[in-house]
Design a protein around this motif. Structure first.
Motif, PDB file in Angstrom:
ATOM      1  N   VAL A 381       6.284 -69.110 101.572  1.00 47.66           N
ATOM      2  CA  VAL A 381       5.775 -69.530 100.266  1.00 47.66           C
ATOM      3  C   VAL A 381       5.224 -70.942 100.403  1.00 47.66           C
ATOM      4  O   VAL A 381       5.835 -71.785 101.081  1.00 47.66           O
ATOM      5  CB  VAL A 381       6.880 -69.496  99.188  1.00 47.66           C
ATOM      6  CG1 VAL A 381       6.330 -69.954  97.840  1.00 47.66           C
ATOM      7  CG2 VAL A 381       7.482 -68.101  99.076  1.00 47.66           C
ATOM      8  N   PHE A 382       4.104 -71.225  99.762  1.00 51.11           N
ATOM      9  CA  PHE A 382       3.492 -72.562  99.821  1.00 51.11           C
ATOM     10  C   PHE A 382       2.797 -72.851  98.504  1.00 51.11           C
ATOM     11  O   PHE A 382       2.565 -71.945  97.694  1.00 51.11           O
ATOM     12  CB  PHE A 382       2.482 -72.629 100.978  1.00 51.11           C
ATOM     13  CG  PHE A 382       1.311 -71.704 100.827  1.00 51.11           C
ATOM     14  CD1 PHE A 382       0.135 -72.102 100.191  1.00 51.11           C
ATOM     15  CD2 PHE A 382       1.384 -70.397 101.305  1.00 51.11           C
ATOM     16  CE1 PHE A 382      -0.934 -71.235 100.038  1.00 51.11           C
ATOM     17  CE2 PHE A 382       0.318 -69.523 101.156  1.00 51.11           C
ATOM     18  CZ  PHE A 382      -0.847 -69.942 100.525  1.00 51.11           C
ATOM     19  N   HIS A 383       2.460 -74.113  98.277  1.00 47.33           N
ATOM     20  CA  HIS A 383       1.631 -74.476  97.124  1.00 47.33           C
ATOM     21  C   HIS A 383       0.745 -75.653  97.490  1.00 47.33           C
ATOM     22  O   HIS A 383       1.116 -76.509  98.291  1.00 47.33           O
ATOM     23  CB  HIS A 383       2.457 -74.767  95.868  1.00 47.33           C
ATOM     24  CG  HIS A 383       3.454 -75.875  96.006  1.00 47.33           C
ATOM     25  ND1 HIS A 383       4.634 -75.736  96.698  1.00 47.33           N
ATOM     26  CD2 HIS A 383       3.456 -77.141  95.528  1.00 47.33           C
ATOM     27  CE1 HIS A 383       5.325 -76.854  96.624  1.00 47.33           C
ATOM     28  NE2 HIS A 383       4.627 -77.737  95.929  1.00 47.33           N
ATOM     29  N   LYS A 384      -0.467 -75.639  96.881  1.00 47.19           N
ATOM     30  CA  LYS A 384      -1.491 -76.643  97.170  1.00 47.19           C
ATOM     31  C   LYS A 384      -1.948 -77.292  95.868  1.00 47.19           C
ATOM     32  O   LYS A 384      -1.771 -76.736  94.776  1.00 47.19           O
ATOM     33  CB  LYS A 384      -2.716 -76.002  97.844  1.00 47.19           C
ATOM     34  CG  LYS A 384      -2.451 -75.293  99.146  1.00 47.19           C
ATOM     35  CD  LYS A 384      -3.749 -74.673  99.659  1.00 47.19           C
ATOM     36  CE  LYS A 384      -3.561 -73.910 100.954  1.00 47.19           C
ATOM     37  NZ  LYS A 384      -4.830 -73.298 101.418  1.00 47.19           N
ATOM     38  N   ASN A 385      -2.582 -78.455  96.018  1.00 49.91           N
ATOM     39  CA  ASN A 385      -3.197 -79.079  94.851  1.00 49.91           C
ATOM     40  C   ASN A 385      -4.616 -78.560  94.668  1.00 49.91           C
ATOM     41  O   ASN A 385      -5.089 -77.711  95.441  1.00 49.91           O
ATOM     42  CB  ASN A 385      -3.173 -80.611  94.960  1.00 49.91           C
ATOM     43  CG  ASN A 385      -3.921 -81.120  96.181  1.00 49.91           C
ATOM     44  OD1 ASN A 385      -4.762 -80.415  96.754  1.00 49.91           O
ATOM     45  ND2 ASN A 385      -3.639 -82.345  96.592  1.00 49.91           N
ATOM     46  N   ALA A 386      -5.305 -79.066  93.647  1.00 49.56           N
ATOM     47  CA  ALA A 386      -6.642 -78.562  93.329  1.00 49.56           C
ATOM     48  C   ALA A 386      -7.668 -78.923  94.393  1.00 49.56           C
ATOM     49  O   ALA A 386      -8.755 -78.335  94.426  1.00 49.56           O
ATOM     50  CB  ALA A 386      -7.098 -79.102  91.970  1.00 49.56           C
ATOM     51  N   GLU A 387      -7.348 -79.868  95.274  1.00 44.62           N
ATOM     52  CA  GLU A 387      -8.262 -80.236  96.356  1.00 44.62           C
ATOM     53  C   GLU A 387      -8.013 -79.426  97.618  1.00 44.62           C
ATOM     54  O   GLU A 387      -8.719 -79.598  98.617  1.00 44.62           O
ATOM     55  CB  GLU A 387      -8.125 -81.731  96.688  1.00 44.62           C
ATOM     56  CG  GLU A 387      -8.718 -82.653  95.636  1.00 44.62           C
ATOM     57  CD  GLU A 387      -7.879 -82.686  94.376  1.00 44.62           C
ATOM     58  OE1 GLU A 387      -6.620 -82.623  94.492  1.00 44.62           O
ATOM     59  OE2 GLU A 387      -8.457 -82.760  93.280  1.00 44.62           O
ATOM     60  N   GLY A 388      -7.008 -78.554  97.602  1.00 38.86           N
ATOM     61  CA  GLY A 388      -6.750 -77.700  98.756  1.00 38.86           C
ATOM     62  C   GLY A 388      -5.776 -78.274  99.755  1.00 38.86           C
ATOM     63  O   GLY A 388      -5.624 -77.712 100.846  1.00 38.86           O
ATOM     64  N   PHE A 389      -5.068 -79.351  99.406  1.00 43.89           N
ATOM     65  CA  PHE A 389      -4.091 -79.943 100.316  1.00 43.89           C
ATOM     66  C   PHE A 389      -2.700 -79.431  99.977  1.00 43.89           C
ATOM     67  O   PHE A 389      -2.350 -79.248  98.801  1.00 43.89           O
ATOM     68  CB  PHE A 389      -4.121 -81.468 100.239  1.00 43.89           C
ATOM     69  CG  PHE A 389      -5.398 -82.078 100.754  1.00 43.89           C
ATOM     70  CD1 PHE A 389      -5.597 -82.274 102.114  1.00 43.89           C
ATOM     71  CD2 PHE A 389      -6.405 -82.435  99.883  1.00 43.89           C
ATOM     72  CE1 PHE A 389      -6.772 -82.820 102.592  1.00 43.89           C
ATOM     73  CE2 PHE A 389      -7.589 -82.982 100.339  1.00 43.89           C
ATOM     74  CZ  PHE A 389      -7.781 -83.171 101.705  1.00 43.89           C
ATOM     75  N   TYR A 390      -1.899 -79.198 101.007  1.00 49.33           N
ATOM     76  CA  TYR A 390      -0.559 -78.661 100.815  1.00 49.33           C
ATOM     77  C   TYR A 390       0.337 -79.672 100.109  1.00 49.33           C
ATOM     78  O   TYR A 390       0.369 -80.861 100.466  1.00 49.33           O
ATOM     79  CB  TYR A 390       0.059 -78.277 102.156  1.00 49.33           C
ATOM     80  CG  TYR A 390      -0.475 -76.987 102.734  1.00 49.33           C
ATOM     81  CD1 TYR A 390       0.021 -75.761 102.328  1.00 49.33           C
ATOM     82  CD2 TYR A 390      -1.486 -77.003 103.694  1.00 49.33           C
ATOM     83  CE1 TYR A 390      -0.470 -74.573 102.855  1.00 49.33           C
ATOM     84  CE2 TYR A 390      -1.995 -75.827 104.222  1.00 49.33           C
ATOM     85  CZ  TYR A 390      -1.482 -74.610 103.805  1.00 49.33           C
ATOM     86  OH  TYR A 390      -1.981 -73.452 104.315  1.00 49.33           O
ATOM     87  N   LEU A 391       1.069 -79.178  99.098  1.00 46.70           N
ATOM     88  CA  LEU A 391       2.051 -80.009  98.383  1.00 46.70           C
ATOM     89  C   LEU A 391       3.471 -79.707  98.817  1.00 46.70           C
ATOM     90  O   LEU A 391       4.354 -80.555  98.674  1.00 46.70           O
ATOM     91  CB  LEU A 391       1.934 -79.789  96.870  1.00 46.70           C
ATOM     92  CG  LEU A 391       0.609 -80.185  96.216  1.00 46.70           C
ATOM     93  CD1 LEU A 391       0.637 -79.811  94.741  1.00 46.70           C
ATOM     94  CD2 LEU A 391       0.355 -81.679  96.381  1.00 46.70           C
ATOM     95  N   GLY A 392       3.719 -78.503  99.320  1.00 47.71           N
ATOM     96  CA  GLY A 392       5.056 -78.131  99.743  1.00 47.71           C
ATOM     97  C   GLY A 392       5.072 -76.710 100.253  1.00 47.71           C
ATOM     98  O   GLY A 392       4.084 -75.972 100.172  1.00 47.71           O
TER      99      GLY A 392
END
Length: 748
Positions: A381-392
């Protein structure tokens, strides 16, 4: 540009200030005009009473002179001695009229007109009388008394005084000159002389100058008083505003000495500290360091930060309230110094942040829990910000890709994936950000073993509190094993189809051929003598390479027709089992494929009953169809629904003895149709009801033992594919009720 903007703002501020001053000056001038009119109205009443009394005294003198002539009037013309009383009465009547008009609305609004009227009543009545008698009358004494009284009692609006005087002088010097009138004194018949004019000029000038100066003084004092009132009002409003802010502020406001005493406190600070009034705060706190802070060193840190930076902000500490409880506060303060730089006191705000701290702690617990929760999920599982960079990400994501979270957070796809895959990931993310919502697709991921794994990406966007795009959350499902399973299943289906299904089909063809030849056909090129009551001769179909039978074996074998029919039924059952097995496994992989169309449910039920009629007759089944033809249409696959009704009817027949009663019904309930198949058979136990729709489950009371238990399993998958639900309600020995729901077609 900044300089020009600064100049423009300064000019605009100055223009606004000048405009404000002009408006205030106009307001004060208008207010002064009202005050002066009111002053004129009030003083006019006093002047009228004084004039009335004064003229009344002269009237009494003239009355006395009428009866007892005075020596001082012996040199006056006869007409003046005899007519003086008439002039007095006329002046008295005019003054009384002016006094009456003064009490009216007109008199209050136009006191200047009454001023001129009263003045000319005293001055011009004797002049008019003299004109009518044919001579001029320079009444210097009366003029002087009047002008002096007006200047004394009504020392405002010098223009009115000047008009009053000019009106008299224009009449005396102008009209008398035009008419050629002279004084009634033989020794001095001239209208005027130099001394007379100089006297009148300077007397009037001095009176008017005095009025003007007094008016200017009053005006200046009035303006000064009003400006002072404005200043006091502004000060009062500002003080009230800041006092209101001070008293009603949510944050605590304080002033404290360097040695640790509170000088000033507002009610909010008292409430934060648990006191009922600010006075209790300033009285009780004499040592802030030890009385207030849970950690006394916080006061020293507070002082150090102010000494170093001049102020503190967001200075968070735990403090004791009056009742001994502990709360969190946040301080914003700065040092107040005199002109020499000497520290006078500390001043600032205090906010109770206990709830915020509790919320932060609770939020942190939730975040920790969620992190533990997603870390326990075995799927990456992962999540990114609106710019496409990984947040966690979770632990499974780290382990799958072979990176630590610190190496992943803040990075893009190009930092952790090969370029050809990163390009595809980036394109998919861009499409998802543009469309928002949910996205799923199959692709490949290079795991830490260096191999590409077949995966399914499930992604969904999330929004921030303001509604703007926050980013996306993604899940990676490894389907490499499923791909291998599908391949194995394809091999299995191929084997079942070719190694099992085809031989059974061949056997059925042979048996059907033999049975049909038994009605007059021929077997193996020879005429058959079979009949319905005689045995059949079974001959194998010719092989690809004919092989002659051994010489000691006969070329044909007689077989009874009943055996052939049993063999045919057995082969048909085997074919049905094989077809059901293949269909069940294909539905697991591909799902139920529906060919939807508007369907009338009663027609599907009638077709299913008609197809099953021989079996129903054979098992002595009494079937009642209550499905009406006026039900709403359903958007469904009629063939698949036919299978559901057929499976439920066949299931009831197979699991119950002959002579069963079956009732089929369907009713509209809101936005769905509720269908039931009810029987009065042996019923089901609770354990059987819970597992009845499982794959390969078979009931214990099945009269037909050759069954894989796939009918109800497929029925459930068909109903679920339509968006409905299916279930059973049953009690042992009380029959069973199978039910399912179907969504109806809504009118556009």
């Amino acid at each position: 540009m900044k300089t020009v903007g600064k100049i423009l703002r300064k000019w605009q501020k100055k223009a606004v200030s000048e405009q404000t001053k002009t408006l205030i000056a106009d307001y004060i001038a208008n207010d002064y005009q009202n005050w002066r009119n009111n002053f004129l109205w009030q003083r006019l009443g006093l002047l009228l009473w004084l004039a009335l009394i004064c003229i009344l005294t002269f009237t009494l003198r003239d009355v006395y002179n009428f009866f007892f002539p005075l020596k001082e009037f012996q040199n006056l013309p006869e007409v003046l001695r005899t007519q003086a009383l008439v002039m007095d009465i006329a002046m008295l009547l005019n003054l009384v009229l002016c006094m009456a008009l003064r009490q009216t609305k007109f008199g209050r609004q136009h006191p200047g007109i009454l001023f001129l009227g009263s003045s000319w009543s005293i001055n011009l009545i004797p002049q008019i009388f003299a004109t009518l008698k044919g001579f001029a009358l320079p009444d210097t004494l009366a003029w002087s008394l009047l002008f002096l009284s007006q200047a004394t009692f009504i020392p405002v609006c010098w223009k009115l005084h000047l008009i009053s005087q000019l009106g008299l002088f224009i009449y005396y010097f102008g009209l008398n000159t035009v008419l050629g009138l002279k004084l009634p004194l033989p020794e001095h018949p001239e209208l005027y002389n130099v001394t007379f004019i100089l006297y009148l000029f300077w007397f009037c000038a001095i009176c008017n100058l005095g009025v003007y100066l007094y008016d200017c003084l009053q005006r200046s004092e009035f303006f000064a008083r009003k400006e002072l009132e404005f200043a006091y009002e502004k000060l009062r409003v500002a003080e009230a505003k800041y006092r209101s802010i001070f008293e009603n502020a949510v944050e605590g406001i304080f002033q404290s000495t360097p040695d640790g005493r509170y000088i000033t406190a507002n009610p909010a600070l008292a409430r934060i500290y648990g006191y009922s009034s600010p006075t209790e705060v300033t009285t009780n706190f004499t040592d802030i360091e030890n009385q207030l802070y849970v950690d006394p060193q916080r006061r020293a840190e507070f002082v150090r930060l102010i000494e170093e930076y001049g102020k503190v902000s967001e200075f968070e500490s735990q403090i004791y309230r009056q009742d001994g409880s502990i709360v969190w506060i946040s301080e914003k303060a700065y040092a107040v110094r005199d002109e020499s730089g000497k520290l006078l006191y500390y001043e600032g705000l205090i906010e109770d942040i206990t709830k915020r701290k509790q919320a932060e702690a609770a939020l942190q617990e939730q975040l920790d829990f969620l992190q533990v929760l997603i870390d326990t999920i075995p799927t990456p599982v992962f999540h990114k910000n609106a710019e496409g960079f990984y947040l966690g990400c979770n632990k499974a994501f780290e382990e799958a890709l072979g990176f630590t979270k610190e190496q992943i957070v803040g990075k893009s796809e190009y930092d952790i994936s090969p370029k050809e895959l990163a390009d595809k990931y980036q394109q998919a993310d861009t499409t998802l950000f543009e469309q928002r919502g949910i996205q799923s697709y199959e692709d490949s991921v290079v795991y830490k073993d260096g191999k590409k794994h077949d995966v399914i990406f499930y992604k969904a966007t999330f929004s921030k509190a303001d509604g703007s795009l926050g980013g996306l959350v993604g899940v990676i499902l490894d389907i490499s094993d499923r791909k291998r399973t599908e391949e194995a299943l394809r091999v299995f289906v191929h084997a079942v189809s070719h190694d099992l299904r085809n031989p059974v089909l061949g056997t059925l063809m042979v048996l059907n051929n033999l049975l049909s030849q038994g009605q007059g056909g021929r077997l193996g090129g020879q005429e058959s003598n079979l009949s319905s009551s005689s045995p059949h001769h079974l001959t194998s179909p010719p092989p690809h390479h004919p092989i002659s039978p051994p010489p000691h074996l006969p070329s044909s074998i007689p077989v009874p027709r009943s055996i052939l029919e049993r063999m045919k039924k057995s082969s048909e059952r085997q074919l049905n089992l094989i077809n059901s097995l293949m269909e069940a496994h294909m539905s697991e992989v591909q799902g139920i494929v529906l060919q939807r169309q508007p369907v009338k449910l009663h027609k599907v039920v009638e077709d299913a009953i008609a197809d099953l009629q021989p079996m129903l007759t054979e098992n002595q089944i009494i079937l009642t169809n209550l499905v009406k033809d006026d039900l709403p249409l359903v958007n469904a696959d009629p063939t698949q629904l036919w299978r559901v009704f057929s499976n439920l009817i066949v299931n009831a027949v197979k699991h119950n003895p002959p002579g069963l009663d079956i009732t089929i019904n369907a009713i509209a309930q809101g936005d769905q149709i509720y269908c039931t198949v009810v029987d009065n058979g042996v019923g089901l136990s609770q354990q059987q009801s819970e597992r009845l729709f499982d794959l390969y489950f078979r009931g214990s009371n099945n009269r037909n033992s050759v069954s894989l238990g796939l009918g109800l399993y497929l029925s459930k998958r068909i109903i679920n594919a339509h968006g409905g639900e299916i279930g059973v309600n049953s009690t042992p020995d009380q029959g069973a009720t199978f039910w399912f729901t179907l969504p109806v077609i809504h009118d556009p």
